[in-house]
Motif scaffolding. Structure first.
Motif, PDB file in Angstrom:
ATOM      1  N   SER A 100      39.878  -6.028  59.826  1.00  0.00           N
ATOM      2  CA  SER A 100      41.179  -5.380  59.768  1.00  0.00           C
ATOM      3  C   SER A 100      42.301  -6.390  59.993  1.00  0.00           C
ATOM      4  O   SER A 100      43.312  -6.386  59.289  1.00  0.00           O
ATOM      5  N   ALA A 101      42.107  -7.265  60.964  1.00  0.00           N
ATOM      6  CA  ALA A 101      43.123  -8.275  61.249  1.00  0.00           C
ATOM      7  C   ALA A 101      43.264  -9.273  60.099  1.00  0.00           C
ATOM      8  O   ALA A 101      44.365  -9.711  59.774  1.00  0.00           O
ATOM      9  N   ALA A 102      42.146  -9.628  59.463  1.00  0.00           N
ATOM     10  CA  ALA A 102      42.176 -10.622  58.393  1.00  0.00           C
ATOM     11  C   ALA A 102      42.747 -10.071  57.095  1.00  0.00           C
ATOM     12  O   ALA A 102      43.443 -10.778  56.368  1.00  0.00           O
ATOM     13  N   THR A 103      42.438  -8.806  56.790  1.00  0.00           N
ATOM     14  CA  THR A 103      42.850  -8.248  55.500  1.00  0.00           C
ATOM     15  C   THR A 103      44.114  -7.394  55.585  1.00  0.00           C
ATOM     16  O   THR A 103      44.715  -7.105  54.557  1.00  0.00           O
ATOM     17  N   GLY A 104      44.448  -6.948  56.783  1.00  0.00           N
ATOM     18  CA  GLY A 104      45.601  -6.067  56.933  1.00  0.00           C
ATOM     19  C   GLY A 104      45.277  -4.610  56.642  1.00  0.00           C
ATOM     20  O   GLY A 104      46.169  -3.767  56.601  1.00  0.00           O
ATOM     21  N   LEU A 105      44.007  -4.309  56.439  1.00  0.00           N
ATOM     22  CA  LEU A 105      43.571  -2.935  56.208  1.00  0.00           C
ATOM     23  C   LEU A 105      43.339  -2.234  57.538  1.00  0.00           C
ATOM     24  O   LEU A 105      42.908  -2.871  58.506  1.00  0.00           O
ATOM     25  N   PRO A 106      43.561  -0.937  57.612  1.00  0.00           N
ATOM     26  CA  PRO A 106      43.173  -0.199  58.822  1.00  0.00           C
ATOM     27  C   PRO A 106      41.654  -0.258  58.997  1.00  0.00           C
ATOM     28  O   PRO A 106      40.904  -0.401  58.029  1.00  0.00           O
ATOM     29  N   VAL A 107      41.187  -0.124  60.217  1.00  0.00           N
ATOM     30  CA  VAL A 107      39.755  -0.208  60.515  1.00  0.00           C
ATOM     31  C   VAL A 107      38.981   0.855  59.737  1.00  0.00           C
ATOM     32  O   VAL A 107      37.926   0.578  59.150  1.00  0.00           O
ATOM     33  N   GLY A 108      39.483   2.072  59.686  1.00  0.00           N
ATOM     34  CA  GLY A 108      38.795   3.144  58.958  1.00  0.00           C
ATOM     35  C   GLY A 108      38.675   2.839  57.474  1.00  0.00           C
ATOM     36  O   GLY A 108      37.643   3.107  56.853  1.00  0.00           O
ATOM     37  N   THR A 109      39.715   2.262  56.904  1.00  0.00           N
ATOM     38  CA  THR A 109      39.680   1.898  55.484  1.00  0.00           C
ATOM     39  C   THR A 109      38.668   0.787  55.246  1.00  0.00           C
ATOM     40  O   THR A 109      37.933   0.799  54.257  1.00  0.00           O
ATOM     41  N   ALA A 110      38.605  -0.174  56.152  1.00  0.00           N
ATOM     42  CA  ALA A 110      37.638  -1.259  56.027  1.00  0.00           C
ATOM     43  C   ALA A 110      36.210  -0.715  56.081  1.00  0.00           C
ATOM     44  O   ALA A 110      35.349  -1.136  55.304  1.00  0.00           O
ATOM     45  N   LYS A 111      35.966   0.262  56.960  1.00  0.00           N
ATOM     46  CA  LYS A 111      34.627   0.866  57.039  1.00  0.00           C
ATOM     47  C   LYS A 111      34.296   1.600  55.744  1.00  0.00           C
ATOM     48  O   LYS A 111      33.185   1.503  55.229  1.00  0.00           O
ATOM     49  N   CYS A 112      35.287   2.317  55.206  1.00  0.00           N
ATOM     50  CA  CYS A 112      35.093   3.054  53.959  1.00  0.00           C
ATOM     51  C   CYS A 112      34.800   2.084  52.804  1.00  0.00           C
ATOM     52  O   CYS A 112      33.891   2.303  52.003  1.00  0.00           O
ATOM     53  N   TYR A 113      35.574   0.978  52.733  1.00  0.00           N
ATOM     54  CA  TYR A 113      35.368  -0.003  51.673  1.00  0.00           C
ATOM     55  C   TYR A 113      33.995  -0.675  51.794  1.00  0.00           C
ATOM     56  O   TYR A 113      33.348  -0.961  50.798  1.00  0.00           O
ATOM     57  N   ALA A 114      33.555  -0.903  53.029  1.00  0.00           N
ATOM     58  CA  ALA A 114      32.234  -1.495  53.228  1.00  0.00           C
ATOM     59  C   ALA A 114      31.159  -0.556  52.718  1.00  0.00           C
ATOM     60  O   ALA A 114      30.229  -0.965  52.019  1.00  0.00           O
ATOM     61  N   HIS A 115      31.275   0.723  53.051  1.00  0.00           N
ATOM     62  CA  HIS A 115      30.287   1.707  52.605  1.00  0.00           C
ATOM     63  C   HIS A 115      30.277   1.814  51.078  1.00  0.00           C
ATOM     64  O   HIS A 115      29.221   1.769  50.449  1.00  0.00           O
ATOM     65  N   ARG A 116      31.458   1.950  50.481  1.00  0.00           N
ATOM     66  CA  ARG A 116      31.544   2.082  49.020  1.00  0.00           C
ATOM     67  C   ARG A 116      31.050   0.811  48.323  1.00  0.00           C
ATOM     68  O   ARG A 116      30.336   0.883  47.321  1.00  0.00           O
ATOM     69  N   GLY A 117      31.427  -0.335  48.856  1.00  0.00           N
ATOM     70  CA  GLY A 117      31.013  -1.597  48.245  1.00  0.00           C
ATOM     71  C   GLY A 117      29.508  -1.788  48.311  1.00  0.00           C
ATOM     72  O   GLY A 117      28.880  -2.175  47.327  1.00  0.00           O
ATOM     73  N   ARG A 118      28.907  -1.472  49.449  1.00  0.00           N
ATOM     74  CA  ARG A 118      27.452  -1.596  49.595  1.00  0.00           C
ATOM     75  C   ARG A 118      26.738  -0.621  48.664  1.00  0.00           C
ATOM     76  O   ARG A 118      25.718  -0.970  48.055  1.00  0.00           O
ATOM     77  N   SER A 119      27.264   0.587  48.559  1.00  0.00           N
ATOM     78  CA  SER A 119      26.648   1.578  47.661  1.00  0.00           C
ATOM     79  C   SER A 119      26.706   1.089  46.222  1.00  0.00           C
ATOM     80  O   SER A 119      25.703   1.192  45.482  1.00  0.00           O
ATOM     81  N   SER A 120      27.844   0.567  45.816  1.00  0.00           N
ATOM     82  CA  SER A 120      27.973   0.054  44.442  1.00  0.00           C
ATOM     83  C   SER A 120      27.028  -1.127  44.206  1.00  0.00           C
ATOM     84  O   SER A 120      26.387  -1.215  43.162  1.00  0.00           O
ATOM     85  N   LEU A 121      26.938  -2.014  45.180  1.00  0.00           N
ATOM     86  CA  LEU A 121      26.023  -3.142  45.049  1.00  0.00           C
ATOM     87  C   LEU A 121      24.569  -2.676  44.948  1.00  0.00           C
ATOM     88  O   LEU A 121      23.794  -3.205  44.138  1.00  0.00           O
ATOM     89  N   ARG A 122      24.210  -1.722  45.771  1.00  0.00           N
ATOM     90  CA  ARG A 122      22.856  -1.191  45.760  1.00  0.00           C
ATOM     91  C   ARG A 122      22.519  -0.648  44.377  1.00  0.00           C
ATOM     92  O   ARG A 122      21.439  -0.914  43.824  1.00  0.00           O
ATOM     93  N   GLU A 123      23.450   0.119  43.796  1.00  0.00           N
ATOM     94  CA  GLU A 123      23.219   0.683  42.462  1.00  0.00           C
ATOM     95  C   GLU A 123      23.112  -0.408  41.404  1.00  0.00           C
ATOM     96  O   GLU A 123      22.231  -0.357  40.547  1.00  0.00           O
ATOM     97  N   LYS A 124      24.006  -1.386  41.447  1.00  0.00           N
ATOM     98  CA  LYS A 124      24.022  -2.443  40.443  1.00  0.00           C
ATOM     99  C   LYS A 124      22.766  -3.330  40.545  1.00  0.00           C
ATOM    100  O   LYS A 124      22.210  -3.740  39.532  1.00  0.00           O
ATOM    101  N   LEU A 125      22.335  -3.608  41.774  1.00  0.00           N
ATOM    102  CA  LEU A 125      21.178  -4.478  41.948  1.00  0.00           C
ATOM    103  C   LEU A 125      19.855  -3.780  41.645  1.00  0.00           C
ATOM    104  O   LEU A 125      18.889  -4.415  41.246  1.00  0.00           O
ATOM    105  N   SER A 126      19.818  -2.469  41.810  1.00  0.00           N
ATOM    106  CA  SER A 126      18.570  -1.752  41.534  1.00  0.00           C
ATOM    107  C   SER A 126      18.439  -1.393  40.061  1.00  0.00           C
ATOM    108  O   SER A 126      17.373  -0.997  39.602  1.00  0.00           O
ATOM    109  N   ALA A 127      19.517  -1.523  39.303  1.00  0.00           N
ATOM    110  CA  ALA A 127      19.469  -1.183  37.877  1.00  0.00           C
ATOM    111  C   ALA A 127      18.796  -2.257  37.065  1.00  0.00           C
ATOM    112  O   ALA A 127      18.572  -3.335  37.374  1.00  0.00           O
TER     113      ALA A 127
END
Length: 127
Positions: A100-127
């Motif tokens: 949050s401090a490095a990107t300027g994003l709120p902590v909740g948004t950073a957690k959401c982006y981490a979850h969404r990013g990991r989910s997208s990576l999981r889908e792309k890598l398993s395809a």
């Protein structure tokens, strides 16, 4: 002196005797210095290295390299904010407060982006 006695027959008289003698002394000194330097440079054989290499399996190293390349390509397809959060969290083990401090994003948004990013990576890598 021994060299002088042995080599005096080689003096041709083309130059002064003192010049020839000086060259003989200089060359002798160089020969002695080089012999001492060579004697000091003697090396000892290395002991056999019996340690097991951590990355000794070429097939495993190749698979890891391909995985890194594929992961990098998939990470590049994510939105930049999600990719940054995933990289900071998973690659650099940063806390969400640090992210949050490095990107300027709120902590909740950073957690959401981490979850969404990991989910997208999981889908792309398993395809």
């Amino acid at each position: 002196m021994v060299k002088l006695v042995r080599r005096v027959k080689q003096f041709r008289g083309d130059s002064q005797f003192s010049t020839w003698l000086h060259r003989l002394v200089v060359n002798t000194c160089k020969d002695v210095a080089q012999a001492r330097w060579a004697a000091d440079r003697r090396t000892e054989p290395l002991l056999e290295d019996t340690r097991v290499a951590r990355d000794g399996d070429p097939a495993r190293a190749l698979a890891a390299a391909e995985t890194r390349r594929e992961l990098g390509a998939c990470l590049a397809q994510l939105p930049s904010a999600q990719a940054s959060v995933v990289a900071l969290k998973d690659a650099f083990d940063a806390s969400f407060d640090e992210i949050s401090a490095a990107t300027g994003l709120p902590v909740g948004t950073a957690k959401c982006y981490a979850h969404r990013g990991r989910s997208s990576l999981r889908e792309k890598l398993s395809a």
